[in-house]
Scaffold this active site. Structure first.
Site, PDB file in Angstrom:
ATOM      1  N   HIS A  84       1.081  -1.085  -0.008  1.00  0.00           N
ATOM      2  CA  HIS A  84       0.018   0.089   0.057  1.00  0.00           C
ATOM      3  C   HIS A  84       0.667   1.270   0.040  1.00  0.00           C
ATOM      4  O   HIS A  84       1.467   1.656   1.095  1.00  0.00           O
ATOM      5  CB  HIS A  84      -0.839   0.023   1.325  1.00  0.00           C
ATOM      6  CG  HIS A  84      -1.897   0.910   1.366  1.00  0.00           C
ATOM      7  ND1 HIS A  84      -1.684   2.400   1.496  1.00  0.00           N
ATOM      8  CD2 HIS A  84      -3.381   0.991   1.035  1.00  0.00           C
ATOM      9  CE1 HIS A  84      -2.779   2.932   1.457  1.00  0.00           C
ATOM     10  NE2 HIS A  84      -3.749   2.076   1.341  1.00  0.00           N
ATOM     11  N   THR A 121      -3.693  -6.003   1.283  1.00  0.00           N
ATOM     12  CA  THR A 121      -2.503  -5.025   1.428  1.00  0.00           C
ATOM     13  C   THR A 121      -2.440  -4.511   2.821  1.00  0.00           C
ATOM     14  O   THR A 121      -3.285  -4.524   3.525  1.00  0.00           O
ATOM     15  CB  THR A 121      -2.772  -3.837   0.528  1.00  0.00           C
ATOM     16  OG1 THR A 121      -1.700  -2.889   0.382  1.00  0.00           O
ATOM     17  CG2 THR A 121      -4.104  -3.023   0.668  1.00  0.00           C
ATOM     18  N   CYS A 122      -1.317  -3.915   3.387  1.00  0.00           N
ATOM     19  CA  CYS A 122      -1.136  -3.485   4.493  1.00  0.00           C
ATOM     20  C   CYS A 122      -1.933  -2.012   4.729  1.00  0.00           C
ATOM     21  O   CYS A 122      -2.386  -1.353   3.600  1.00  0.00           O
ATOM     22  CB  CYS A 122       0.239  -2.867   4.828  1.00  0.00           C
ATOM     23  SG  CYS A 122       1.448  -4.264   5.118  1.00  0.00           S
ATOM     24  N   THR A 123      -2.533  -1.631   5.764  1.00  0.00           N
ATOM     25  CA  THR A 123      -3.324  -0.455   5.823  1.00  0.00           C
ATOM     26  C   THR A 123      -3.050   0.132   7.373  1.00  0.00           C
ATOM     27  O   THR A 123      -2.598  -0.443   8.103  1.00  0.00           O
ATOM     28  CB  THR A 123      -4.903  -0.545   5.839  1.00  0.00           C
ATOM     29  OG1 THR A 123      -5.412   0.470   5.704  1.00  0.00           O
ATOM     30  CG2 THR A 123      -5.340  -1.707   6.755  1.00  0.00           C
ATOM     31  N   ALA A 133      -2.178  -3.991  10.399  1.00  0.00           N
ATOM     32  CA  ALA A 133      -3.504  -4.192  10.105  1.00  0.00           C
ATOM     33  C   ALA A 133      -3.380  -4.550   8.500  1.00  0.00           C
ATOM     34  O   ALA A 133      -2.579  -4.270   7.529  1.00  0.00           O
ATOM     35  CB  ALA A 133      -4.457  -3.094   9.992  1.00  0.00           C
TER      36      ALA A 133
END
Length: 282
Positions: free
Chosen positions: A149, A246-248, A259
């Site tokens: 991300h 994807t990372c957030t 997360a």
């Protein structure tokens, strides 16, 4: 007095060095972002130039999924790229976002493309890649694709748009090409898992196969319960799905947040494929 001047000069030197290092890191990041943008656009242009009209490909029925061909026929638009890098297994496109990238897989080298681009060069952007335990050709019940991300909006950062139902309603479909066929999927869920929360950490949204249709539908039920909204898309027990992960950063602090933003879509029905083809011809 001399001691005070010494510490003053030392402080100035330290701050200057810190400013130089941070500036250098920022410059490297911007240079990498520009380089990866140009590289991705060049790959996408090569594929677009060779891509034929829409030709949806039916998945292999479960009873015929025991073996995969040893020498599959690669679609012409991917033949040259596959020759350059045989780790290529497909291409993901999502209209309305920057997502238009090659997808890699290295079953014997998990996360190999986490920080490598298509040319195998080190890159913070990495590549989109399929989980090592998934079977792209068959395909698996649940095909999981990972990607970063990025702050510049590239890779899988565009999934953020789907948090709003209004965006989904305008662009409900995504395209995932394997090397051998084109497949269209309809988004049915998007949610965030906080891996610091036990309930979220124990929810395995990446499981490639399910022991029964009942178990699969229980999984789908939880996905819908976790989603930001209910778009009414039905998923059957024998459907095939794709999961994008994807990372957030819910708090805006990458160094603290742990997360994942997860979007799922199921393989389109013949009626939906006809709708896609009609829209493309208008």
């Amino acid at each position: 007095m001399k001691l005070r001047k010494f510490f003053y000069r030392l402080t100035v030197l330290f701050l200057s060095a810190a400013l130089f290092l941070s500036g250098s890191a920022l410059a490297r990041g911007l240079a990498d972002s520009l380089y990866q943008k140009r590289s991705s656009e060049a790959l996408a242009a090569r594929v677009a130039d060779a891509r034929p009209p829409l030709q949806p490909t039916a998945p292999i029925p479960p009873e015929n999924r025991s073996t995969s061909p040893t020498e599959p026929t690669v679609l012409p638009e991917y033949a040259a790229l596959f020759e350059e890098n045989p780790d290529l297994v497909g291409w993901l496109t999502i209209e309305g976002t920057k997502i238009n990238y090659p997808v890699m897989q290295t079953p014997d080298r998990p996360d190999h493309y986490l920080y490598r681009n298509f040319k195998q060069e080190q890159s913070a952007h990495g590549c989109l890649y399929v989980r090592e335990s998934c079977d792209v050709f068959a395909p698996s019940d649940n095909l999981t694709v990972y990607g970063h991300h990025m702050r510049d909006g590239t890779m899988l950062a565009g999934l953020d748009y789907y948090k709003k139902q209004s965006f989904y309603e305008q662009l409900p479909y995504i395209t995932f090409d394997t090397l051998w066929g084109t497949y269209y999927y309809r988004v049915f869920g998007i949610f965030t898992v906080n891996l610091k929360v036990k309930k979220d950490a124990e929810f395995d949204y990446r499981q490639p196969e399910y022991e029964s249709e009942e178990a699969f539908l229980e999984f789908i039920k939880e996905v819908k319960e976790r989603s930001y909204y209910d778009n009414g898309v039905q998923v059957k027990g024998d459907d095939r799905i794709i999961t994008l992960s994807t990372c957030t950063y819910p708090t805006g602090r990458p160094g603290i947040d742990n997360a994942r933003l997860v979007m799922m879509a199921r393989l389109c029905t013949p009626e939906e494929e006809a709708e896609i083809a009609k829209a493309a011809n208008n």
